[in-house]
Design a protein around this motif. Structure first.
Motif, mmCIF file in Angstrom:
data_model
loop_
_atom_site.group_PDB
_atom_site.id
_atom_site.type_symbol
_atom_site.label_atom_id
_atom_site.label_comp_id
_atom_site.label_asym_id
_atom_site.label_seq_id
_atom_site.Cartn_x
_atom_site.Cartn_y
_atom_site.Cartn_z
ATOM 1 N N VAL A 57 -4.686 5.739 -22.028
ATOM 2 C CA VAL A 57 -3.557 5.950 -22.934
ATOM 3 C C VAL A 57 -3.558 7.385 -23.459
ATOM 4 O O VAL A 57 -2.507 8.033 -23.534
ATOM 5 C CB VAL A 57 -3.599 4.944 -24.109
ATOM 6 N N ALA A 58 -4.738 7.889 -23.800
ATOM 7 C CA ALA A 58 -4.849 9.282 -24.251
ATOM 8 C C ALA A 58 -4.369 10.234 -23.153
ATOM 9 O O ALA A 58 -3.655 11.208 -23.432
ATOM 10 C CB ALA A 58 -6.290 9.595 -24.641
ATOM 11 N N ASP A 59 -4.739 9.965 -21.904
ATOM 12 C CA ASP A 59 -4.293 10.794 -20.780
ATOM 13 C C ASP A 59 -2.771 10.818 -20.687
ATOM 14 O O ASP A 59 -2.172 11.874 -20.452
ATOM 15 C CB ASP A 59 -4.871 10.252 -19.468
ATOM 16 N N THR A 60 -2.147 9.659 -20.856
ATOM 17 C CA THR A 60 -0.687 9.572 -20.757
ATOM 18 C C THR A 60 -0.012 10.390 -21.842
ATOM 19 O O THR A 60 0.934 11.153 -21.573
ATOM 20 C CB THR A 60 -0.235 8.101 -20.852
ATOM 21 N N ILE A 61 -0.496 10.277 -23.073
ATOM 22 C CA ILE A 61 0.109 11.015 -24.182
ATOM 23 C C ILE A 61 -0.090 12.517 -23.992
ATOM 24 O O ILE A 61 0.836 13.315 -24.189
ATOM 25 C CB ILE A 61 -0.482 10.548 -25.520
ATOM 26 N N LEU A 62 -1.292 12.919 -23.586
ATOM 27 C CA LEU A 62 -1.565 14.345 -23.372
ATOM 28 C C LEU A 62 -0.747 14.896 -22.204
ATOM 29 O O LEU A 62 -0.284 16.045 -22.242
ATOM 30 C CB LEU A 62 -3.057 14.556 -23.117
ATOM 31 N N ILE A 68 5.223 17.880 -19.752
ATOM 32 C CA ILE A 68 6.656 17.565 -19.770
ATOM 33 C C ILE A 68 7.375 18.190 -20.958
ATOM 34 O O ILE A 68 8.367 18.903 -20.802
ATOM 35 C CB ILE A 68 6.877 16.027 -19.774
ATOM 36 N N PHE A 69 6.880 17.953 -22.171
ATOM 37 C CA PHE A 69 7.640 18.345 -23.365
ATOM 38 C C PHE A 69 7.110 19.613 -24.039
ATOM 39 O O PHE A 69 7.836 20.251 -24.796
ATOM 40 C CB PHE A 69 7.664 17.183 -24.371
ATOM 41 N N GLN A 70 5.853 19.987 -23.823
ATOM 42 C CA GLN A 70 5.250 21.188 -24.403
ATOM 43 C C GLN A 70 5.415 21.267 -25.924
ATOM 44 O O GLN A 70 5.656 22.337 -26.490
ATOM 45 C CB GLN A 70 5.827 22.463 -23.763
ATOM 46 N N THR A 71 5.314 20.133 -26.588
ATOM 47 C CA THR A 71 5.389 20.084 -28.042
ATOM 48 C C THR A 71 4.641 18.861 -28.540
ATOM 49 O O THR A 71 4.470 17.887 -27.789
ATOM 50 C CB THR A 71 6.862 20.043 -28.526
ATOM 51 N N ASN A 72 4.194 18.914 -29.808
ATOM 52 C CA ASN A 72 3.420 17.798 -30.356
ATOM 53 C C ASN A 72 4.267 16.594 -30.724
ATOM 54 O O ASN A 72 3.752 15.490 -30.867
ATOM 55 C CB ASN A 72 2.632 18.252 -31.595
ATOM 56 N N SER A 73 5.559 16.794 -30.927
ATOM 57 C CA SER A 73 6.463 15.693 -31.256
ATOM 58 C C SER A 73 7.549 15.617 -30.199
ATOM 59 O O SER A 73 8.249 16.612 -29.949
ATOM 60 C CB SER A 73 7.082 15.913 -32.642
ATOM 61 N N PHE A 74 7.680 14.475 -29.553
ATOM 62 C CA PHE A 74 8.652 14.364 -28.469
ATOM 63 C C PHE A 74 9.219 12.951 -28.398
ATOM 64 O O PHE A 74 8.565 11.975 -28.745
ATOM 65 C CB PHE A 74 8.019 14.728 -27.123
ATOM 66 N N ASN A 97 11.175 5.709 -30.186
ATOM 67 C CA ASN A 97 10.665 6.305 -28.952
ATOM 68 C C ASN A 97 10.037 7.681 -29.164
ATOM 69 O O ASN A 97 9.688 8.360 -28.199
ATOM 70 C CB ASN A 97 11.790 6.426 -27.920
ATOM 71 N N THR A 98 9.899 8.091 -30.438
ATOM 72 C CA THR A 98 9.305 9.395 -30.738
ATOM 73 C C THR A 98 7.808 9.252 -30.975
ATOM 74 O O THR A 98 7.370 8.391 -31.744
ATOM 75 C CB THR A 98 9.961 10.028 -31.967
ATOM 76 N N ILE A 99 7.034 10.075 -30.308
ATOM 77 C CA ILE A 99 5.587 10.137 -30.495
ATOM 78 C C ILE A 99 5.242 11.519 -31.035
ATOM 79 O O ILE A 99 5.692 12.532 -30.498
ATOM 80 C CB ILE A 99 4.834 9.896 -29.180
ATOM 81 N N GLU A 100 4.450 11.549 -32.112
ATOM 82 C CA GLU A 100 3.977 12.817 -32.674
ATOM 83 C C GLU A 100 2.454 12.826 -32.660
ATOM 84 O O GLU A 100 1.813 11.916 -33.188
ATOM 85 C CB GLU A 100 4.483 13.013 -34.094
ATOM 86 N N ILE A 101 1.889 13.838 -32.042
ATOM 87 C CA ILE A 101 0.434 13.974 -31.987
ATOM 88 C C ILE A 101 -0.046 14.632 -33.270
ATOM 89 O O ILE A 101 0.337 15.764 -33.588
ATOM 90 C CB ILE A 101 0.009 14.801 -30.760
ATOM 91 N N MET A 102 -0.904 13.935 -34.016
ATOM 92 C CA MET A 102 -1.432 14.446 -35.274
ATOM 93 C C MET A 102 -2.826 15.055 -35.105
ATOM 94 O O MET A 102 -3.212 15.953 -35.837
ATOM 95 C CB MET A 102 -1.489 13.314 -36.313
#
Length: 243
Positions: free
Chosen positions: A171-176, A182-188, A226-231
């Motif tokens: 799961v960590a691999d997928t988010i990273l 793909i998005f080059q941002t922490n929130s997508f 559907n928004t994920i933000e990496i903290m």
């Protein structure tokens, strides 16, 4: 329904600045760099530019490999279909992607499917023209083989990760991957369902949602719809490394 914008790019009045040569120029620094002007003209003669709506199939697994795809705009999922109906999403294709379907040099059969996640504008190039240039231009042949090798290495690494890592690591691999590639941002905002995200991680939807909730409770990520933000990206990287 998919919309064909231009039937024959060679006769398109905008071919020099818009609908035709831009997809070649997008890849010119890599795949198409060794081609001469006359070879590029040969390649785009008869090229189709098509808009696919979300959910529409661009390439279907196990069909004849007659075209290669250049993504100009939008996102599409590249995935393998099984006889049981369970899919494995290999990666997300985005602007600038050049996709051969896996069958260009291997039996002329598409080895995976591609479908649009968002509206996708892409160009379909006759694969026979590509193989003709492959045999005539040695520099182009080397670059194209390197492209295939890079794609195969990515798939091999994904196979290793799916078989050797525990579910939190996948799961960590997928988010990273979504953040970095793909998005080059922490929130997508992700145009994939939870089921599709689980298919990217090679697990059930229930397992993916459970681990995602654990990440949220640990303040590693935030989600809203559907928004994920990496903290805490460092924690995600550690989870990925430790599997």
């Amino acid at each position: 329904m998919a919309k064909i914008i231009d039937i024959n790019c060679k006769t398109c009045p905008q071919k020099d600045n818009d609908c035709c040569k831009t997809c070649v120029d997008t890849h010119k620094a890599s795949v198409f760099a060794p081609l001469t002007t006359s070879e590029i003209d040969f390649l785009i003669d008869g090229k189709q530019q098509i808009i696919y709506n979300p959910g529409e199939t661009i390439i279907k697994q196990n069909t004849s490999s007659t075209t290669v795809v250049c993504i100009k705009e939008g996102l599409a999922k590249v995935y393998v279909e099984s006889n049981t109906g369970k899919n494995v999403i290999l990666r997300i294709a985005s602007h600038g992607d050049f996709i051969t379907g896996g069958g260009l040099f291997n039996g002329s059969i598409q080895h995976f499917s591609i479908s649009a996640l968002t509206q996708v504008k892409c160009c379909l190039v006759n694969s026979a023209k590509l193989t003709a240039l492959f045999s005539e231009n040695a520099d182009f042949a080397v670059v194209l083989l390197r492209h295939h090798t890079k794609q195969n290495n990515f798939l091999l690494q994904k196979l290793v990760n799916h078989t050797q890592k525990y579910m939190p690591g996948r799961v960590a691999d997928t988010i990273l991957y979504l953040k970095k590639e793909i998005f080059q941002t922490n929130s997508f905002q992700v145009p994939l369902t939870r089921t599709e995200l689980a298919e990217m991680s090679n697990m059930t939807k229930e397992s993916f949602v459970r681990i995602l909730q654990q990440f949220k409770e640990s303040n590693i990520i935030k989600t809203q719809g559907n928004t994920i933000e990496i903290m805490d990206e460092n924690s995600l990287i550690e989870i990925s490394k430790n599997g």
